[in-house]
Enzyme design. Structure first.
Site, mmCIF file in Angstrom:
data_model
loop_
_atom_site.group_PDB
_atom_site.id
_atom_site.type_symbol
_atom_site.label_atom_id
_atom_site.label_comp_id
_atom_site.label_asym_id
_atom_site.label_seq_id
_atom_site.Cartn_x
_atom_site.Cartn_y
_atom_site.Cartn_z
ATOM 1 N N MET A 45 -59.588 -17.701 -11.439
ATOM 2 C CA MET A 45 -59.698 -16.452 -10.554
ATOM 3 C C MET A 45 -58.953 -16.272 -9.115
ATOM 4 O O MET A 45 -58.829 -17.532 -8.994
ATOM 5 C CB MET A 45 -61.295 -16.244 -9.938
ATOM 6 C CG MET A 45 -62.493 -16.527 -10.987
ATOM 7 S SD MET A 45 -64.336 -16.038 -10.617
ATOM 8 C CE MET A 45 -64.940 -16.579 -11.153
ATOM 9 N N GLY A 80 -71.742 -20.284 -19.308
ATOM 10 C CA GLY A 80 -71.540 -21.322 -18.840
ATOM 11 C C GLY A 80 -72.995 -22.624 -18.439
ATOM 12 O O GLY A 80 -73.730 -22.945 -18.914
ATOM 13 N N SER A 81 -73.799 -21.222 -17.855
ATOM 14 C CA SER A 81 -74.871 -22.481 -16.865
ATOM 15 C C SER A 81 -76.069 -22.596 -17.647
ATOM 16 O O SER A 81 -76.367 -24.436 -17.110
ATOM 17 C CB SER A 81 -76.012 -21.364 -15.563
ATOM 18 O OG SER A 81 -74.888 -20.912 -14.585
ATOM 19 N N MET A 124 -58.919 -13.282 -14.916
ATOM 20 C CA MET A 124 -59.463 -13.067 -13.971
ATOM 21 C C MET A 124 -58.461 -12.965 -12.527
ATOM 22 O O MET A 124 -58.977 -12.765 -11.246
ATOM 23 C CB MET A 124 -60.693 -13.391 -13.098
ATOM 24 C CG MET A 124 -61.686 -13.343 -14.364
ATOM 25 S SD MET A 124 -63.523 -13.355 -13.813
ATOM 26 C CE MET A 124 -63.763 -14.424 -15.131
ATOM 27 N N MET A 171 -67.141 -8.150 -20.510
ATOM 28 C CA MET A 171 -67.731 -8.943 -19.290
ATOM 29 C C MET A 171 -69.436 -8.434 -19.196
ATOM 30 O O MET A 171 -69.359 -6.642 -19.418
ATOM 31 C CB MET A 171 -67.077 -8.588 -17.603
ATOM 32 C CG MET A 171 -65.914 -9.644 -17.645
ATOM 33 S SD MET A 171 -66.051 -10.644 -18.103
ATOM 34 C CE MET A 171 -67.365 -11.658 -17.035
ATOM 35 N N HIS A 198 -59.130 -17.564 -19.664
ATOM 36 C CA HIS A 198 -59.577 -15.903 -19.468
ATOM 37 C C HIS A 198 -58.729 -15.740 -17.403
ATOM 38 O O HIS A 198 -59.368 -16.043 -16.611
ATOM 39 C CB HIS A 198 -60.899 -15.740 -18.895
ATOM 40 C CG HIS A 198 -61.436 -14.153 -18.254
ATOM 41 N ND1 HIS A 198 -62.845 -14.074 -18.796
ATOM 42 C CD2 HIS A 198 -60.971 -13.167 -18.560
ATOM 43 C CE1 HIS A 198 -62.910 -13.182 -18.260
ATOM 44 N NE2 HIS A 198 -62.042 -12.295 -18.029
ATOM 45 N N ASP A 254 -69.450 -12.804 -21.931
ATOM 46 C CA ASP A 254 -69.073 -13.780 -20.815
ATOM 47 C C ASP A 254 -70.005 -12.601 -20.299
ATOM 48 O O ASP A 254 -69.272 -11.989 -19.657
ATOM 49 C CB ASP A 254 -67.541 -13.877 -20.369
ATOM 50 C CG ASP A 254 -67.659 -15.045 -19.578
ATOM 51 O OD1 ASP A 254 -69.058 -15.166 -19.179
ATOM 52 O OD2 ASP A 254 -66.340 -15.035 -18.760
ATOM 53 N N GLY A 255 -71.171 -13.999 -19.374
ATOM 54 C CA GLY A 255 -72.420 -13.732 -18.421
ATOM 55 C C GLY A 255 -73.455 -13.757 -18.968
ATOM 56 O O GLY A 255 -73.607 -12.635 -19.680
ATOM 57 N N GLY A 256 -74.600 -14.564 -18.718
ATOM 58 C CA GLY A 256 -75.753 -14.230 -19.020
ATOM 59 C C GLY A 256 -76.024 -14.806 -20.054
ATOM 60 O O GLY A 256 -77.330 -14.456 -20.621
ATOM 61 N N GLY A 306 -66.442 -12.322 -11.645
ATOM 62 C CA GLY A 306 -66.269 -13.573 -10.161
ATOM 63 C C GLY A 306 -67.011 -14.201 -9.883
ATOM 64 O O GLY A 306 -66.531 -15.573 -9.154
ATOM 65 N N PHE A 307 -68.398 -14.525 -10.698
ATOM 66 C CA PHE A 307 -69.783 -15.715 -10.356
ATOM 67 C C PHE A 307 -70.304 -16.088 -11.146
ATOM 68 O O PHE A 307 -70.777 -15.088 -11.870
ATOM 69 C CB PHE A 307 -70.435 -15.134 -8.904
ATOM 70 C CG PHE A 307 -69.572 -14.885 -7.708
ATOM 71 C CD1 PHE A 307 -69.455 -15.535 -6.427
ATOM 72 C CD2 PHE A 307 -69.518 -13.608 -7.571
ATOM 73 C CE1 PHE A 307 -68.709 -15.819 -5.563
ATOM 74 C CE2 PHE A 307 -69.174 -13.628 -6.244
ATOM 75 C CZ PHE A 307 -68.304 -14.624 -5.016
ATOM 76 N N GLY A 308 -70.501 -16.990 -11.557
ATOM 77 C CA GLY A 308 -71.620 -17.934 -12.890
ATOM 78 C C GLY A 308 -73.138 -17.275 -12.016
ATOM 79 O O GLY A 308 -73.238 -17.051 -11.261
ATOM 80 N N GLY A 309 -73.583 -17.357 -13.394
ATOM 81 C CA GLY A 309 -75.150 -17.825 -12.793
ATOM 82 C C GLY A 309 -75.892 -15.917 -13.046
ATOM 83 O O GLY A 309 -77.298 -15.854 -11.976
ATOM 84 N N SER A 326 -67.790 -22.671 -20.667
ATOM 85 C CA SER A 326 -67.096 -22.510 -19.690
ATOM 86 C C SER A 326 -67.418 -23.365 -18.941
ATOM 87 O O SER A 326 -68.109 -23.927 -18.351
ATOM 88 C CB SER A 326 -67.563 -20.943 -18.635
ATOM 89 O OG SER A 326 -67.251 -20.361 -18.288
ATOM 90 N N ASP A 345 -61.830 -19.807 -16.565
ATOM 91 C CA ASP A 345 -61.763 -19.221 -15.863
ATOM 92 C C ASP A 345 -61.106 -18.962 -14.626
ATOM 93 O O ASP A 345 -61.231 -19.598 -13.813
ATOM 94 C CB ASP A 345 -63.145 -18.258 -15.470
ATOM 95 C CG ASP A 345 -64.347 -17.782 -16.932
ATOM 96 O OD1 ASP A 345 -64.452 -16.688 -17.003
ATOM 97 O OD2 ASP A 345 -65.108 -18.569 -16.682
ATOM 98 N N HIS A 392 -64.051 -22.463 -22.535
ATOM 99 C CA HIS A 392 -63.635 -21.465 -21.608
ATOM 100 C C HIS A 392 -63.199 -21.645 -20.591
ATOM 101 O O HIS A 392 -64.004 -22.079 -19.875
ATOM 102 C CB HIS A 392 -64.529 -20.055 -22.064
ATOM 103 C CG HIS A 392 -64.398 -18.842 -21.548
ATOM 104 N ND1 HIS A 392 -63.518 -17.503 -21.922
ATOM 105 C CD2 HIS A 392 -64.644 -18.497 -19.974
ATOM 106 C CE1 HIS A 392 -63.796 -16.284 -21.364
ATOM 107 N NE2 HIS A 392 -64.273 -16.872 -19.867
#
Length: 222
Positions: free
Chosen positions: A43, A203-204, A74, A143, A72, A181-183, A148-151, A14, A41, A39
Site C-alpha cells: 500500500m 489475515g487476522s 494497492m 475485494m 497485491h 480478500d477481506g473478512g 487499505g486496512f485489515g480486520g 495475508s 499487500d 499474500h
C-alpha cells in the site's frame, strides 16, 4: 510455471496481519503450514489510506518464504514495479483495475516478466468491466472490504459478485481463478467457496488464531 487450478481451496494468508516484530517466526509458521501461497499487500498511502511495506520487507520475505508469493499492489501506477517484483521471484502480480490506466499493456508486461497476472476490483467496481481483459489474466481478486486496512467487516454483496464473475468465466470457457480478500473467516469462507471462489486470502483470522496452522488447514479443506 505449474498450472494453478486444483480441487481444494487455495489458501493465501495475508502478511499484513502478521507480527512485524517477529516476521521470521510467522514466516516459519507459513512454511510449516498447509498454506499454498503468501499474500503480500503493498500500500502506498495514496491509492489507499494506509502504508504497509515496501521492497526491503518484500526482499527479506522472499528469501525466507518457501511458498509462492501472491503480490497485491494497492498503489498508483503499479506498472513501475513489474521488473522489481519479478526479481523477487513472485509467482503472481496483482494490480487494481482502478489504478491501471493501460491495464492490458500492464498485464502483458507482467507476463513478459515471467509472472502470472491478476486484476483486482474494489467493492464498488462491477465485474462487467472485466469483459475485455478476463481472458488475459490468470486470476481476478475481488475485494470484500474497502482496501487499505485489515480486520474490516465482510461486505455481503461479495457473494453475489462472485457468482456473477463465475458465470462470466464459465460462459467464456476460461479457467481464471477467483480470489477474495477481506473478512474471510470461518463463517464467510464456506459461502465464498460455494459461490465459486478458488483462492481465500485471510489475515487476522489466521495470524490472530491460537493455532494458525490448524486454521489454514481448515480453510484449505473447504
Amino acid at each position: 510455471m505449474p498450472e494453478l487450478t486444483r480441487i481444494m481451496a487455495i489458501v493465501s494468508p495475508s502478511l499484513l496481519a502478521a507480527d512485524f516484530l517477529h516476521l521470521d517466526r510467522d514466516i516459519d509458521m507459513i512454511n510449516r503450514s498447509d498454506a499454498d501461497w503468501l499474500h503480500l499487500d503493498v500500500m502506498d498511502g495514496s491509492f489507499v489510506p494506509n502504508i504497509s511495506f515496501g521492497f526491503p520487507v518484500l526482499e527479506a520475505v522472499a528469501k525466507a518464504c518457501k511458498k509462492p508469493l501472491d503480490v497485491h499492489y494497492m498503489i498508483e501506477r503499479p506498472e513501475r514495479y513489474i521488473q522489481q517484483t519479478a526479481k523477487l521471484g513472485a509467482m503472481m502480480m496483482n494490480v487494481h483495475y482502478e489504478a491501471s490506466l493501460h491495464l492490458h499493456r500492464t498485464v502483458q508486461e507482467i507476463h513478459n516478466a515471467g509472472m502470472k497476472a491478476g486484476v483486482t476490483l474494489n467493492p464498488s467496481t462491477p465485474v462487467s468491466v472485466l469483459e475485455d481483459i478476463l481472458g488475459d489474466v490468470e486470476m481476478v481478486l475481488l475485494m470484500s472490504v474497502n482496501p487499505g486496512f485489515g480486520g474490516q467487516k465482510f461486505i455481503e454483496n461479495t457473494i453475489d459478485k462472485v457468482k456473477r464473475l463465475r458465470r462470466m468465466i464459465e460462459e467464456k470457457g476460461l479457467s481464471t481463478l477467483i480470489e477474495v480478500d477481506g473478512g474471510v473467516q470461518g463463517e464467510t469462507a464456506p459461502r465464498l467457496v460455494a459461490a465459486g471462489v478458488n483462492v481465500l486470502v485471510s489475515g487476522s483470522y489466521v495470524f490472530n488464531a491460537a493455532n494458525p496452522e490448524q486454521i489454514i488447514s481448515s480453510l484449505r479443506s473447504l
